[in-house]
Design a protein around this motif. Structure first.
Motif, PDB file in Angstrom:
ATOM      1  N   TRP A  28       1.006  -0.906  11.663  1.00 47.14           N
ATOM      2  CA  TRP A  28       0.011   0.084  11.263  1.00 47.14           C
ATOM      3  C   TRP A  28      -1.345  -0.199  11.903  1.00 47.14           C
ATOM      4  N   LYS A  29      -1.614  -1.476  12.249  1.00 47.14           N
ATOM      5  CA  LYS A  29      -2.888  -1.820  12.878  1.00 47.14           C
ATOM      6  C   LYS A  29      -3.008  -1.232  14.282  1.00 47.14           C
ATOM      7  N   LEU A  30      -1.878  -0.878  14.891  1.00 45.09           N
ATOM      8  CA  LEU A  30      -1.896  -0.314  16.231  1.00 45.09           C
ATOM      9  C   LEU A  30      -2.137   1.193  16.228  1.00 45.09           C
ATOM     10  N   VAL A  31      -2.126   1.817  15.042  1.00 47.25           N
ATOM     11  CA  VAL A  31      -2.390   3.256  14.913  1.00 47.25           C
ATOM     12  C   VAL A  31      -3.223   3.506  13.654  1.00 47.25           C
ATOM     13  N   ARG A  32      -4.261   2.729  13.475  1.00 46.19           N
ATOM     14  CA  ARG A  32      -5.018   2.799  12.216  1.00 46.19           C
ATOM     15  C   ARG A  32      -6.055   3.919  12.210  1.00 46.19           C
ATOM     16  N   TYR A  33      -6.321   4.542  13.353  1.00 48.28           N
ATOM     17  CA  TYR A  33      -7.211   5.702  13.399  1.00 48.28           C
ATOM     18  C   TYR A  33      -6.385   6.985  13.347  1.00 48.28           C
ATOM     19  N   LYS A  79      -7.802   3.399   8.561  1.00 46.56           N
ATOM     20  CA  LYS A  79      -7.062   2.612   7.594  1.00 46.56           C
ATOM     21  C   LYS A  79      -7.650   1.197   7.516  1.00 46.56           C
ATOM     22  N   ILE A  80      -8.158   0.839   6.363  1.00 45.11           N
ATOM     23  CA  ILE A  80      -8.683  -0.506   6.152  1.00 45.11           C
ATOM     24  C   ILE A  80      -7.537  -1.505   6.065  1.00 45.11           C
ATOM     25  N   ASN A  81      -6.530  -1.149   5.282  1.00 47.99           N
ATOM     26  CA  ASN A  81      -5.296  -1.924   5.180  1.00 47.99           C
ATOM     27  C   ASN A  81      -4.197  -0.972   4.712  1.00 47.99           C
ATOM     28  N   THR A  82      -3.092  -1.510   4.223  1.00 50.86           N
ATOM     29  CA  THR A  82      -1.967  -0.640   3.872  1.00 50.86           C
ATOM     30  C   THR A  82      -2.202   0.163   2.602  1.00 50.86           C
ATOM     31  N   LEU A  83      -3.219  -0.175   1.815  1.00 46.04           N
ATOM     32  CA  LEU A  83      -3.465   0.512   0.546  1.00 46.04           C
ATOM     33  C   LEU A  83      -4.752   1.317   0.518  1.00 46.04           C
ATOM     34  N   PHE A  84      -5.696   1.027   1.413  1.00 45.05           N
ATOM     35  CA  PHE A  84      -7.003   1.678   1.347  1.00 45.05           C
ATOM     36  C   PHE A  84      -7.397   2.252   2.707  1.00 45.05           C
ATOM     37  N   LEU A 126       1.156   5.311  -3.445  1.00 43.70           N
ATOM     38  CA  LEU A 126       2.470   5.357  -2.804  1.00 43.70           C
ATOM     39  C   LEU A 126       2.213   5.176  -1.310  1.00 43.70           C
ATOM     40  N   SER A 127       2.399   3.957  -0.817  1.00 46.20           N
ATOM     41  CA  SER A 127       2.003   3.610   0.542  1.00 46.20           C
ATOM     42  C   SER A 127       2.946   4.212   1.576  1.00 46.20           C
ATOM     43  N   GLU A 128       2.396   4.485   2.776  1.00 47.23           N
ATOM     44  CA  GLU A 128       3.231   4.978   3.867  1.00 47.23           C
ATOM     45  C   GLU A 128       3.872   3.841   4.656  1.00 47.23           C
ATOM     46  N   GLU A 129       3.540   2.600   4.305  1.00 47.67           N
ATOM     47  CA  GLU A 129       4.179   1.463   4.947  1.00 47.67           C
ATOM     48  C   GLU A 129       5.537   1.211   4.306  1.00 47.67           C
ATOM     49  N   PRO A 130       6.464   0.547   4.992  1.00 47.40           N
ATOM     50  CA  PRO A 130       7.808   0.357   4.456  1.00 47.40           C
ATOM     51  C   PRO A 130       7.814  -0.497   3.204  1.00 47.40           C
ATOM     52  N   ARG A 131       8.738  -0.210   2.301  1.00 46.67           N
ATOM     53  CA  ARG A 131       8.897  -1.030   1.119  1.00 46.67           C
ATOM     54  C   ARG A 131       9.415  -2.409   1.528  1.00 46.67           C
ATOM     55  N   GLN A 132       9.273  -3.358   0.678  1.00 43.93           N
ATOM     56  CA  GLN A 132       9.635  -4.738   1.014  1.00 43.93           C
ATOM     57  C   GLN A 132      11.149  -4.944   0.952  1.00 43.93           C
ATOM     58  N   ARG A 133      11.827  -4.402   1.925  1.00 46.36           N
ATOM     59  CA  ARG A 133      13.270  -4.607   2.049  1.00 46.36           C
ATOM     60  C   ARG A 133      13.643  -4.385   3.503  1.00 46.36           C
ATOM     61  N   SER A 134      14.604  -5.147   3.986  1.00 45.15           N
ATOM     62  CA  SER A 134      14.925  -5.121   5.405  1.00 45.15           C
ATOM     63  C   SER A 134      15.511  -3.792   5.846  1.00 45.15           C
ATOM     64  N   ALA A 135      16.183  -3.072   4.940  1.00 43.96           N
ATOM     65  CA  ALA A 135      16.793  -1.798   5.309  1.00 43.96           C
ATOM     66  C   ALA A 135      15.750  -0.773   5.725  1.00 43.96           C
ATOM     67  N   ALA A 136      14.487  -0.960   5.264  1.00 41.83           N
ATOM     68  CA  ALA A 136      13.424  -0.008   5.619  1.00 41.83           C
ATOM     69  C   ALA A 136      13.033  -0.112   7.080  1.00 41.83           C
ATOM     70  N   MET A 137      13.536  -1.152   7.762  1.00 41.13           N
ATOM     71  CA  MET A 137      13.158  -1.355   9.158  1.00 41.13           C
ATOM     72  C   MET A 137      13.925  -0.463  10.114  1.00 41.13           C
ATOM     73  N   PHE A 138      15.024   0.116   9.674  1.00 43.91           N
ATOM     74  CA  PHE A 138      15.893   0.829  10.599  1.00 43.91           C
ATOM     75  C   PHE A 138      16.162   2.237  10.093  1.00 43.91           C
ATOM     76  N   SER A 151       4.041   9.542   1.324  1.00 41.20           N
ATOM     77  CA  SER A 151       3.017   8.693   0.724  1.00 41.20           C
ATOM     78  C   SER A 151       2.071   9.578  -0.082  1.00 41.20           C
ATOM     79  N   ALA A 152       1.325   8.964  -1.002  1.00 46.43           N
ATOM     80  CA  ALA A 152       0.414   9.717  -1.859  1.00 46.43           C
ATOM     81  C   ALA A 152      -0.791   8.849  -2.193  1.00 46.43           C
ATOM     82  N   TYR A 153      -1.925   9.500  -2.440  1.00 41.96           N
ATOM     83  CA  TYR A 153      -3.160   8.775  -2.665  1.00 41.96           C
ATOM     84  C   TYR A 153      -4.100   9.547  -3.585  1.00 41.96           C
ATOM     85  N   ALA A 154      -5.044   8.829  -4.155  1.00 41.79           N
ATOM     86  CA  ALA A 154      -6.155   9.410  -4.909  1.00 41.79           C
ATOM     87  C   ALA A 154      -7.445   9.059  -4.185  1.00 41.79           C
ATOM     88  N   PHE A 155      -8.468   9.896  -4.329  1.00 43.51           N
ATOM     89  CA  PHE A 155      -9.712   9.633  -3.603  1.00 43.51           C
ATOM     90  C   PHE A 155     -10.935  10.025  -4.410  1.00 43.51           C
TER      91      PHE A 155
END
Length: 264
Positions: A28-33, A79-84, A126-138, A151-155
């Motif tokens: 995500w750091k490679l496409v944070r804008y 994107k500051i990090n995966t949550l904010f 509800l983050s757009e990054e993968p959940r903590q499980r290896s199956a999310a990688m493929f 993903s979903a957010y409040a602001f």
């Protein structure tokens, strides 16, 4: 020997999964804008027509189809990090309202063009990054898929709106200090949004946000004797969004002269 060989294979697989999870978990750091455009609807609740009060759920009960107008906008997100994340918006909307044939008929109506510049701070429950499980990688094709589909957010944020007003006075003529033809007002935006990821570069979204104005003149009029609430308006936007590639120096690729010079 067979047991030793099996242990080596298992250890190698574990290290590979751990490395891949960490490596792709940082992609995500490679496409944070992100940049995007949006279109949707807006409605303004002031002292003419629909109003914003506790009794009508701050305007929700006064939503009228014929007083709802189209809205357009553009934004940039970091994107500051995966949550904010932080996001800058430039929006345009139209407002209109009338007291004619209403329970509070004062013979007045208005039309407004308003421009808003705002910034907001987003929390992704509800983050757009993968959940903590290896199956999310493929994905189903066996390729690396570093993003969840939804993903979903409040602001919440701060901003300023500039409105240009047109009024029809009818039979009711307010005092001069009750009326303005233009107005600048600070606003507090807050709401929720959601995204659907198409691929690593593109996603679509929807966002609903209220704007609480620190002014009662967004629609240009204030009834001094009976007005108890400042004006409120909302935007409901559908968005098309694009992720910009980011260099290792945390700069969008097209802006990084050093990387552009060497053809990266």
């Amino acid at each position: 020997m067979p047991h030793r060989k099996r242990n080596i294979i298992l250890l190698s697989l574990m290290l590979l999964v751990a490395f891949s999870t960490n490596s792709y978990g940082q992609r995500w750091k490679l496409v944070r804008y992100q940049v995007g455009i949006g279109f949707g609807t807006t409605q303004l609740f002031g002292d003419i027509g629909g109003t914003a009060s506790k009794e009508n759920l701050y305007g929700l009960k006064d939503i009228k189809f014929d007083e709802t107008s189209l809205a357009f906008g553009g934004y940039a997100r970091y994107k500051i990090n995966t949550l904010f994340s932080v996001k800058a918006n430039l929006n345009y909307g139209r407002g209109k309202g009338t007291d004619l044939n209403s329970r509070n008929d004062r013979g007045r109506s208005y039309k407004a063009n308003f421009f808003e510049f705002s910034g907001q701070y987003e929390y992704y429950f509800l983050s757009e990054e993968p959940r903590q499980r290896s199956a999310a990688m493929f994905n189903k094709n066996g390729m690396i898929n570093n993003y969840s589909s939804i993903s979903a957010y409040a602001f919440i944020g701060v901003g300023v709106t500039y409105s240009i007003l047109q009024h029809e006075k009818g039979t009711y003529a307010p005092a001069i200090d009750d009326y303005k033809s233009t107005n600048i007002a600070p606003v507090i935006p807050f709401g929720v949004g959601a995204k659907y990821v198409i691929d690593e570069q593109w996603f679509i979204g929807a966002e609903f946000g209220y704007r609480y104005a620190l002014s009662d003149y967004v629609e240009g009029y204030k009834q001094t004797q009976s007005s108890e609430f400042n004006d409120i308006y909302y935007f409901f936007m559908f968005t098309a969004n694009y992720r910009l590639k980011t260099t290792r120096r945390n700069i969008p690729l097209f802006m990084d002269r050093k990387f552009r010079k060497f053809g990266y």
